[in-house]
Motif scaffolding. Structure first.
Motif, PDB file in Angstrom:
ATOM      1  N   PHE A   1       0.839  -1.175   0.000  1.00 33.04           N
ATOM      2  CA  PHE A   1       0.000   0.000   0.000  1.00 33.04           C
ATOM      3  C   PHE A   1       0.882   1.235   0.000  1.00 33.04           C
ATOM      4  N   ASP A   2       0.663   2.135  -0.948  1.00 34.63           N
ATOM      5  CA  ASP A   2       1.406   3.378  -1.014  1.00 34.63           C
ATOM      6  C   ASP A   2       0.551   4.444  -0.345  1.00 34.63           C
ATOM      7  N   VAL A   3       0.858   4.728   0.921  1.00 34.41           N
ATOM      8  CA  VAL A   3       0.029   5.656   1.675  1.00 34.41           C
ATOM      9  C   VAL A   3       0.083   7.056   1.081  1.00 34.41           C
TER      10      VAL A   3
ATOM     11  N   ASP B   1       7.661   4.893  10.211  1.00 29.14           N
ATOM     12  CA  ASP B   1       8.118   5.901   9.265  1.00 29.14           C
ATOM     13  C   ASP B   1       9.313   6.659   9.850  1.00 29.14           C
ATOM     14  N   ALA B   2      10.129   7.245   8.973  1.00 30.27           N
ATOM     15  CA  ALA B   2      11.361   7.929   9.391  1.00 30.27           C
ATOM     16  C   ALA B   2      11.100   9.118  10.313  1.00 30.27           C
TER      17      ALA B   2
ATOM     18  N   VAL C   1      -0.403   3.120  12.999  1.00 29.60           N
ATOM     19  CA  VAL C   1       0.750   3.129  13.902  1.00 29.60           C
ATOM     20  C   VAL C   1       2.017   3.518  13.160  1.00 29.60           C
ATOM     21  N   ASN C   2       2.281   2.874  12.048  1.00 24.67           N
ATOM     22  CA  ASN C   2       3.557   3.040  11.364  1.00 24.67           C
ATOM     23  C   ASN C   2       3.642   4.276  10.490  1.00 24.67           C
ATOM     24  N   CYS C   3       2.519   4.735   9.965  1.00 31.22           N
ATOM     25  CA  CYS C   3       2.553   5.875   9.047  1.00 31.22           C
ATOM     26  C   CYS C   3       2.015   7.175   9.634  1.00 31.22           C
ATOM     27  N   ALA C   4       1.180   7.075  10.660  1.00 28.60           N
ATOM     28  CA  ALA C   4       0.546   8.281  11.196  1.00 28.60           C
ATOM     29  C   ALA C   4       0.939   8.591  12.628  1.00 28.60           C
TER      30      ALA C   4
ATOM     31  N   SER D   1       3.026  -4.267   3.097  1.00 31.00           N
ATOM     32  CA  SER D   1       4.111  -3.399   3.547  1.00 31.00           C
ATOM     33  C   SER D   1       3.534  -2.216   4.313  1.00 31.00           C
ATOM     34  N   TYR D   2       4.208  -1.825   5.386  1.00 30.41           N
ATOM     35  CA  TYR D   2       3.799  -0.653   6.150  1.00 30.41           C
ATOM     36  C   TYR D   2       4.565   0.599   5.725  1.00 30.41           C
ATOM     37  N   ALA D   3       5.311   0.493   4.637  1.00 29.64           N
ATOM     38  CA  ALA D   3       6.065   1.644   4.151  1.00 29.64           C
ATOM     39  C   ALA D   3       5.113   2.751   3.719  1.00 29.64           C
TER      40      ALA D   3
END
Length: 324
Positions: free
Chosen positions: A3-5, A34-35, A127-130, A320-322
Motif C-alpha cells: 500500500f502506497d500511503v 516511518d522515518a 501506527v507506522n505511518c501516522a 508493507s507498512y512503508a
C-alpha cells in the motif's frame, strides 16, 4: 500486496509531510515506523518526542471513529463519552465523521486528527505511518473482547461451502480492513488454495454494512465481514437473520483500537487515557449502542501483544507498512 500511503494523501498534505519528514528524520531505532518517528523502548509504536517544541496542545481535539455503518449513528453514540472527555481534558471535542480508512489515516498523518478508534486492520498502518499510539479496546464486563471474520451468503444462493464461491463474486470491504480483506485473503489462500481473479471475482463495497446489506439484498453472492458489525445491524433490525447464512467463522481478533497521535503533550495524553479508563458506561449513549455487542468497558492493551496475529496476517499477505 503493498500500500502506497502517499497515494492516499492530498497533494498539499504530501508536500507538507515531505518537508516535515525530512526535517524530523533522525538516527534512532524505529523498526517498521516511518522515518519521522522513533521507537527507543521497542514497543513498536512511535515514542513521544523528547523535544518539547515538537509537542502539540490544541484547544480543540478532533476525534474520529472507524468508518463503519452510518456515521450519524455513531456521532450520537459517542456524545456522552466525548462530553466526559472534554471535562477531563478541559478541551473542546469535535466528532469527525470519516468516510474511509484511508481518509482517517490521512487525517492523523497530516495533523488534523488527535484521538481515534482505528479498525483492526488499519491499526498497523495508522501506527507506522501516522504515529498512532493505541492503548485501549472495548471489552465485556468479564474482560472478554474481540470479533470474528465471517464469510456469509444468502439463502438460496447456491453456495453451501467456501469452495462454492469459486467462479463467483466475493465482496471485500477495503484493502486496509482485517476481516473485510486481509484475514479472508490469507485464509482462502492457505486453507482453500483460492486466489482472487484466478478462482473468484473480488469486488469492494467500501464498508462492512455495505457488504452485509449487499448479501442480504442479494446484490453480492458472498462477502467477508466483521460479525460485530453484523450483530449491531441485526440488533437494529437493519437486516434479519433469515437473510444471512454463515459459511465460515475465523478465530477471534482484537476489535477497534483507540488511542492518540504521538506528539500530543504527554500530560494531555495521560488525561485522555484517564478519561477512557474512568468513564462510567451505565446509562450512557455509548452503552446503548455498544452493549449490542456485549461491550461494557475500556481495557488497557498494547499494540505489540494484541496486534501480533494481525501483523502475522499482514506478513502472509505481503503487506508493507512503508509510507512511501
Amino acid at each position: 500486496m503493498k500500500f502506497d500511503v502517499k497515494l492516499l494523501l492530498s497533494a498539499s498534505a504530501i508536500a507538507l509531510l515531505s518537508l516535515g519528514g525530512a526535517a524530523s528524520a533522525q538516527d534512532c531505532p524505529r523498526g517498521d515506523l516511518d522515518a519521522r518517528f522513533c521507537d527507543a523502548d521497542g514497543d513498536l509504536i512511535a515514542d513521544i518526542p523528547e523535544d518539547e517544541s515538537q509537542w502539540i496542545d490544541p484547544d480543540t481535539l478532533i476525534f474520529a471513529f472507524t468508518p463503519v455503518e452510518d456515521p450519524a449513528v455513531y456521532k450520537t453514540a459517542w456524545t456522552d463519552f466525548l462530553a466526559y472527555l472534554g471535562e477531563k481534558t478541559g478541551k473542546e471535542i469535535v466528532f469527525f465523521p470519516v468516510q474511509s480508512n484511508a481518509a482517517q489515516i490521512e487525517a492523523m498523518r497530516s495533523g488534523r486528527l488527535h484521538i481515534a478508534g482505528f479498525n483492526t486492520g488499519s491499526n498497523p498502518l495508522a501506527v507506522n505511518c501516522a504515529g498512532f499510539r493505541p492503548f485501549t479496546i472495548m471489552a465485556g464486563e468479564d474482560g472478554s473482547f474481540g470479533y470474528e471474520m465471517e464469510i456469509i451468503t444468502y439463502p438460496g444462493s447456491g453456495i453451501e461451502s467456501v469452495e462454492d464461491i469459486k467462479g463467483k463474486q466475493l465482496a471485500f470491504t477495503s484493502p486496509t480492513s482485517n476481516s473485510g480483506f486481509k484475514a479472508p485473503s490469507a485464509i482462502l489462500k492457505a486453507d482453500y488454495d483460492m486466489l482472487p481473479e484466478r478462482d473468484f471475482e473480488p469486488v469492494y463495497s467500501g464498508k462492512h454494512d455495505n457488504s452485509i446489506l449487499g448479501v442480504a439484498n442479494k446484490d453480492y453472492p458472498a462477502a467477508s465481514i466483521a460479525n460485530s458489525v453484523m450483530q449491531r445491524m441485526l440488533e437494529r433490525d437493519v437486516v434479519s437473520e433469515d437473510q444471512i447464512v454463515s459459511l465460515y467463522k475465523s478465530q477471534t481478533f482484537p476489535t477497534t483500537g483507540y488511542g492518540v497521535v504521538y506528539n500530543l503533550k504527554p500530560e494531555l495524553q495521560e488525561a485522555i487515557q484517564d478519561a477512557f479508563f474512568s468513564f462510567e458506561w451505565e446509562g450512557t449513549s455509548l452503552e446503548e449502542e455498544f452493549s449490542k455487542n456485549g461491550e461494557a468497558q475500556f481495557i488497557p492493551i498494547t499494540y505489540k501483544e494484541y496486534w501480533d496475529v494481525i501483523r502475522k496476517i499482514d506478513a502472509a499477505n505481503d503487506v508493507s507498512y512503508a509510507c512511501e
